[in-house]
Design an enzyme around this catalytic site. Structure first.
Site, PDB file in Angstrom:
ATOM      1  N   CYS A   1       0.837  -1.202   0.000  1.00 31.93           N
ATOM      2  CA  CYS A   1       0.000   0.000   0.000  1.00 31.93           C
ATOM      3  C   CYS A   1       0.872   1.252   0.000  1.00 31.93           C
ATOM      4  O   CYS A   1       2.005   1.237   0.494  1.00 31.93           O
ATOM      5  CB  CYS A   1      -0.902   0.054   1.236  1.00 31.93           C
ATOM      6  N   ASP A   2       0.311   2.322  -0.537  1.00 28.32           N
ATOM      7  CA  ASP A   2       0.979   3.610  -0.446  1.00 28.32           C
ATOM      8  C   ASP A   2      -0.069   4.706  -0.450  1.00 28.32           C
ATOM      9  O   ASP A   2      -1.049   4.629  -1.200  1.00 28.32           O
ATOM     10  CB  ASP A   2       1.946   3.827  -1.612  1.00 28.32           C
TER      11      ASP A   2
END
Length: 218
Positions: free
Chosen positions: A83-84
């Protein structure tokens, strides 16, 4: 047997969110070099970074399979989630602040404004051949976007908030689930997305990968 789940992130908030769904992830933070990505479109950026992190963790774990549950890469392929998150205000991208002074300047700019919180999600399910080679893997990469309305707060409140240290470790310089939630007037969209991981989107991605989220409850 429950399908193993690896979180390619050191974020305690993301781990807590997964815990609320019944998933107890194995945490293996990625060593992906984000500086190599030169993209200015926020949606494209978070998707590239999320997939880069998931793939970097996958490659690292492939060389350390003894640390994983049996069959992670073969008999019972597990998932790897990268995730970012970034915040965009008036098209300008903001990640984690560099230091306290940067955080103060950021909040002085953010107050009274509306931002868009982008979180890219990359779900991988790698597998190996009978000879033990890592094979190409299908990946599901998607982004959730949530609009965040920031309160018009004072300089004194900004400095006090920065002094807690909380915003120094957060994309967008605030934690909705912490004291930063006091300075958010409202949001439009998925609230867990602002914390770092969209649970509705994760449910959909797992379903597309052939897994029902409730299978993690047994």
């Amino acid at each position: 047997m429950m399908i193993p789940f690896v979180l390619a992130s050191a974020s305690p908030a993301r781990k807590r969110l997964l815990h609320t769904t019944g998933i107890e992830p194995l945490v293996y933070p990625s060593d992906f070099d984000e500086s190599q990505v030169k993209v200015t479109n926020p949606l494209e950026l978070v998707e590239i970074l999320a997939q880069g992190k998931a793939e970097a963790t996958m490659r690292a774990l492939f060389s350390r399979q003894a640390e994983l549950p049996p069959g992670f890469f073969s008999r019972n392929p597990g998932f790897i989630l990268g995730c970012d998150s970034i915040l965009a205000i008036h098209g300008e991208i903001h990640g984690k602040p560099k230091d306290a002074q940067d955080a103060i300047a950021r909040w002085q700019m953010m107050r009274g404004q509306v931002g868009e919180l982008y979180t890219g999600h990359a779900l991988l399910r790698p597998f190996t051949t009978e000879q033990g080679s890592l094979m190409p893997y299908p990946s599901i990469v998607r982004t959730q976007i949530t609009r965040v309305y920031f309160a018009e707060i004072s300089d004194r409140q900004i400095e006090a908030y920065i002094n807690t240290g909380e915003p120094l470790h957060c994309a967008g310089c605030f934690a909705l689930e912490g004291r930063g939630g006091l300075f958010v007037e409202r949001i439009e969209g998925c609230h867990t997305n602002v914390i770092g991981l969209s649970l509705p989107l994760l449910r959909q991605m797992l379903s597309d990968a052939g897994t029902d989220i409730i299978d993690y409850w047994s």
